[in-house]
Design an enzyme around this catalytic site. Structure first.
Site, PDB file in Angstrom:
ATOM      1  N   THR A 551      36.263 -52.768 -98.485  1.00  0.00           N
ATOM      2  CA  THR A 551      35.600 -54.035 -98.183  1.00  0.00           C
ATOM      3  C   THR A 551      35.209 -54.007 -96.702  1.00  0.00           C
ATOM      4  OG1 THR A 551      37.548 -55.178 -97.306  1.00  0.00           O
ATOM      5  CG2 THR A 551      37.284 -55.166 -99.687  1.00  0.00           C
ATOM      6  N   GLU A 602      37.896 -42.108 -91.248  1.00  0.00           N
ATOM      7  CA  GLU A 602      36.767 -41.268 -90.839  1.00  0.00           C
ATOM      8  C   GLU A 602      35.443 -42.003 -91.009  1.00  0.00           C
ATOM      9  OE1 GLU A 602      36.285 -37.769 -89.537  1.00  0.00           O
ATOM     10  OE2 GLU A 602      34.648 -39.174 -89.216  1.00  0.00           O
ATOM     11  N   ALA A 607      29.618 -42.898 -91.458  1.00  0.00           N
ATOM     12  CA  ALA A 607      29.973 -42.612 -92.847  1.00  0.00           C
ATOM     13  C   ALA A 607      30.779 -41.324 -92.977  1.00  0.00           C
ATOM     14  CB  ALA A 607      28.727 -42.590 -93.719  1.00  0.00           C
ATOM     15  N   GLY A 660      16.341 -51.735 -98.215  1.00  0.00           N
ATOM     16  CA  GLY A 660      17.809 -51.755 -98.232  1.00  0.00           C
ATOM     17  C   GLY A 660      18.430 -50.977 -97.088  1.00  0.00           C
ATOM     18  N   ASP A 674      27.092 -53.986 -84.469  1.00  0.00           N
ATOM     19  CA  ASP A 674      27.692 -52.961 -85.315  1.00  0.00           C
ATOM     20  C   ASP A 674      27.839 -51.639 -84.542  1.00  0.00           C
ATOM     21  OD1 ASP A 674      28.495 -52.000 -87.960  1.00  0.00           O
ATOM     22  OD2 ASP A 674      26.679 -50.769 -87.770  1.00  0.00           O
ATOM     23  N   LYS A 678      31.249 -49.480 -83.261  1.00  0.00           N
ATOM     24  CA  LYS A 678      31.474 -48.044 -83.485  1.00  0.00           C
ATOM     25  C   LYS A 678      31.791 -47.320 -82.183  1.00  0.00           C
ATOM     26  CE  LYS A 678      28.634 -47.860 -87.626  1.00  0.00           C
ATOM     27  NZ  LYS A 678      27.256 -47.731 -88.094  1.00  0.00           N
ATOM     28  N   GLY A 793      25.040 -45.289 -96.212  1.00  0.00           N
ATOM     29  CA  GLY A 793      24.725 -45.163 -97.628  1.00  0.00           C
ATOM     30  C   GLY A 793      26.005 -45.013 -98.429  1.00  0.00           C
TER      31      GLY A 793
END
Ligand code: ADP
Ligand code: ASP
Ligand code: MG
Length: 813
Positions: A551, A602, A607, A660, A674, A678, A793
């Protein structure tokens, strides 16, 4: 002569019984055999319940009795040809009438002595064996009520056998009476003809008594599992058959709970060196287990067994030190009160003696010790007795433990790793058994942890609890399903998913969900309740549990600390915990390293690209980070590389949203928050004490667009800023540069914003939605280390999460 014994589980219903009868028919053609039967599955238990109810003046026993009668009549009808049924049905009815009278008597006088109880349960074996002897009439069967031959003392409930008389009677009978003897298990009689029983599960013993008396070539115990297994398969799903055991090993395992064979069974067989085979009625060709004089192969331990419903009684106090005779008095008092002591442990300081006792006997034990040490307790020489209830004993058994060190080390290590507290231990000087007393709530986890440690040392099972079954979660489940056969075969790794939740529903599966028919939780399951989810996870109490958080929820990440404290590892792409306060980040890292429980994330950055692990490896191996630069947002990189193609900024943003590539509200990407999160995490991983406030963020959301509630209106308004972005682009292009939205960390400061880079910069060539991270370190200072690839993704994120889960499988070895 061979003695075959079929337990209640082998004759639980018509189908099972037919399998048993087929085995007997075949064996009887090959050899001289005699057969011992238990009561039909569950009957002894029901009879005991009837007796208890009647004693409590509860008429509820009547309906149980009626059901039992019906069940026996129905079995008889199904097992015996119609034309031969009538006398058998009469026999059954007469026995049940007797039982009814007997229970009515108990009901009236509200008393049921052990003697009466033995008589009541004897009907189970007598009726089952009679019916089965009739079913075997064609094989020349003769019904043999063992009370006729097995002579015991009058210790009702667990009577002791008088072997001298018994052996003589058995031999004489077998010499005189021809035919296939079909014998009642479990029961015997005193010299006054009173019915006794040999202890619950005692039919195995009956079979051994006959085998020894008749010098049988072998004893076969047919049951519902393929032999004695490395652990109870009902508690440890990965248990495997032990091919061979010595009599002592089998005795030790069964004493400590492996009820597949009754402990006393081994004694008569051992005296006469009769091999015992434990075989599976439902898979007769399986070799099962051979119990004989030799222990067989050289494994460190043979099996693990357990007893639950145990209490620990601690007898301690200053007055016990160096006083001779204290233990003698303790055990004398317990023996006098007929309390069975299962395990004893005494500290060498002699300050305390600790005994493990069945919980049902603990009050009797306490009273006996209090009476014995009345004066010492009153004078304070001895403390008040301390009882720990709801405990269990786990025992590891094997003759090899005495030849090779390391068994207890492995036992404690594996308990420690799984957060299981040991309250007492005992090892006999024979070194055949090491027993540990643990909390009953930890029993299944403890058994599985030890089973893995001793028998599957190359094989690991990860037990996954997955929160967030959205796009990433679903993709992850699909990947696990597809890859599992390979992991099982090549990496000796098994993954079971026991819990799954999305924001609305949750579902659990004790044995693990069938991933081939996977469905996300829905209204047919339970409503999602995070607390309940976590409670269920801890109540399942698996070793090697993993909480996977797919989540982006703060509420979920707020629970990481307690999850790690419960020794459950965490794998997550959720950045919330690591990008919250520095104190929280440090606390989780510390907890994870102190408790040696993994927290893997990780996928927090880029991603599945190996960014965090790489950075951690650099730091661990002594490198120091000088500078980190990153294009860390696929959406932002897409927007700025599309901008180069000529479309206005607002249009490119609208397109990116449609495809998207952005969050539902593109401002969540454009704000740079965001990316800031990171770089914050990367900075922290590089051992810099970064706070969110230390990051300067250049938002790409024009000020007048920030507070527009509606996304479409925002996109409309954004058009007014197209010229501004066009100008930035042209300025850059005029200098041969490109616009990149990037994060830079250097000298303890981080910056997030739009930069123009020239063709010598690695970011210059980056297009599409790729991410790129450059680590300039002391080792990589001339040319930075470059990591590049798709950084967003569902597929690549799920793959990164999956890789972390697999990594856990390696760590837990
Ligand atoms: P029967 O009715 O044939 O006498 P039991 O129920 O008494 O059978 O014993 C068989 C059961 O023993 C198995 O179903 C299994 O759950 C249990 N068991 C406990 N420990 C072990 C073990 N180590 N190996 C095999 N079975 C075990
Ligand atoms: N029927 C008896 C019991 O349930 C004996 C046995 O099954 O071995 O204890
Ligand atoms: Mg049994």
């Amino acid at each position: 002569m061979k003695i075959l014994k079929f337990g209640g589980s082998s004759i639980a219903d018509v189908e099972a019984t037919n399998k048993s009868l087929a085995i007997i028919q075949q064996k009887a053609e090959e050899d001289e055999v005699a057969v011992v039967f238990s009561a039909f599955g569950g009957v002894t238990e029901s009879l005991l319940t009837c007796a208890q109810l009647a004693k409590r003046n509860d008429k509820g026993y009547q309906s149980i009795l009626q059901d039992l009668e019906k069940r026996h009549l129905s079995l008889a009808k199904n097992l015996i040809p119609v034309q031969k049924q009538s006398p058998v049905l009469t026999y059954v009815k007469v026995r049940f009438n007797e039982l009814e009278d007997l229970l009515h008597g108990i009901y009236l006088i509200k008393e049921c002595t052990p003697q009466t109880s033995d008589y009541v349960v004897s009907f189970g074996e007598r009726v089952s064996t009679y019916i089965l002897s009739e079913a075997l009439k064609e094989q020349g069967a003769v019904y043999l009520d063992a009370r006729q031959l097995i002579r015991t003392n009058s210790q009702f409930g667990h009577a002791k056998v008088d072997f001298k008389v018994t052996n003589e009677q058995i031999k004489t009978y077998f010499n005189e009476v021809p035919g296939l003897k079909v014998i009642t298990g479990f029961i015997g009689s005193t010299d006054l003809g009173e019915t006794t029983t040999l202890g619950r599960s005692g039919s195995d013993y009956t079979a051994a008594i006959f085998a020894a008396a008749l010098d049988a070539a072998q004893l076969e115990i047919w049951t519902d599992v393929p032999g004695v297994m490395t652990a109870d398969p009902k508690l440890v799903y990965s248990a495997i058959t032990i091919p061979q055991l010595s009599y002592s090993e089998a005795m030790e395992l069964s004493h400590f709970g492996a009820k597949v064979v009754f402990p006393a069974t081994m004694q008569p067989a051992m005296r006469k060196k009769i091999p015992i085979y434990i075989k599976n009625t439902f898979d007769p060709s399986h070799p099962g287990t051979l119990i004989c004089d030799e222990s067989g192969d050289g494994k460190l331990i043979k099996g693990i067994s357990s007893l639950s419903d145990i209490s620990l009684l601690n007898i301690q106090g200053p007055g016990l030190v160096e006083v001779i005779g204290v233990s003698g008095r303790v055990f004398g008092a317990l023996a006098h009160a007929e309390v069975n002591v299962i395990l004893i442990s005494q500290a060498s300081s002699e300050h305390s003696i600790c005994v493990a006792i069945k919980s049902s006997e603990i009050n009797k034990a306490k009273e006996a010790i209090r009476r014995e040490f009345f004066h010492e307790i009153n004078s304070g020489e001895m403390d008040e007795l301390v009882v720990l209830s709801d405990m269990a004993i786990i025992a590891i058994v094997g003759e090899n433990m005495k030849h090779f060190p390391g068994a207890s080390g492995r036992l404690f290590q594996s308990f420690g790793r799984n957060n299981i507290n040991v309250s007492a231990i005992a090892q006999g000087s024979s070194e055949l058994n090491i027993s540990a007393v643990i909390s009953k709530a930890d029993l299944q986890k403890g058994l599985n942890a030890l089973h893995e440690a001793f028998f599957l040392s190359d094989h690991r099972v990860l037990h996954v609890f997955l929160v967030g079954v959205g796009l990433i979660g679903k993709t992850l489940v699909g990947m696990i399903r597809n890859q599992l056969p390979k992991l099982q075969e090549h990496s000796m790794l098994d993954i079971k998913i026991h819990g799954m939740a999305n924001s609305r529903y949750m579902a659990f599966h004790e044995d693990g969900f069938d991933l081939d028919n996977f469905e996300p939780p829905s209204e047919k399951d339970q409503p999602m309740d995070l607390q309940k989810f976590l409670d269920t996870m801890s109540s399942m109490n698996f070793s090697n549990s993993v909480f996977v958080d797919c989540t982006a929820s703060q509420e979920v990440s707020d629970r990481y600390q307690e999850i790690l404290e419960a020794k459950v590892a965490i794998v997550t792409p959720n950045k919330k915990a690591n990008s919250g306060t520095l104190a929280k980040y440090k606390q989780l890292k510390k907890l994870s390293s102190q408790r040696n429980i993994k927290f893997l994330y990780e996928t927090n950055v880029a991603a599945g690209l190996p960014v965090i692990n790489t950075l951690q490896d650099l730091i661990l191996s002594g490198d120091q980070v000088i500078r980190i630069e990153g294009v860390l947002s696929g959406s932002m990189n897409y927007i700025f590389s599309e901008l180069e193609k000529g479309a206005p900024f607002s249009e490119v943003v609208a397109q990116a949203k449609e495809k998207g590539y952005t969050e539902p509200d593109p401002r969540d990407d454009l704000s740079g928050m965001d990316v800031a999160r990171k770089i914050l995490i990367l900075g922290r991983e590089a051992e810099q004490d970064l706070h969110f406030e230390d990051i300067s963020i250049q938002s790409m959301v024009p000020e007048d667009c920030a507070n527009i509630a509606n996304v479409q209106e925002f996109l409309q308004k954004l058009k007014q800023h197209d010229a501004h972005f066009q100008k930035l682009l042209e300025e850059a292009e005029s200098k041969g540069q490109k616009l990149r939205f990037m994060a830079v960390l250097e000298g303890g400061k981080a910056k997030v914003g739009l930069n123009a880079v020239d063709s010598s910069h690695p970011f210059y060539s980056l297009n599409g939605s790729d991410n790129m991270i450059l680590f300039t370190t002391e080792r990589y200072h001339e040319f930075p280390m470059v990591i590049r690839g798709p950084g967003a993704g569902a597929d690549v994120t799920a793959a990164g999460v999956f890789a972390d889960i697999i990594r856990l499988g390696h760590y837990s070895r």
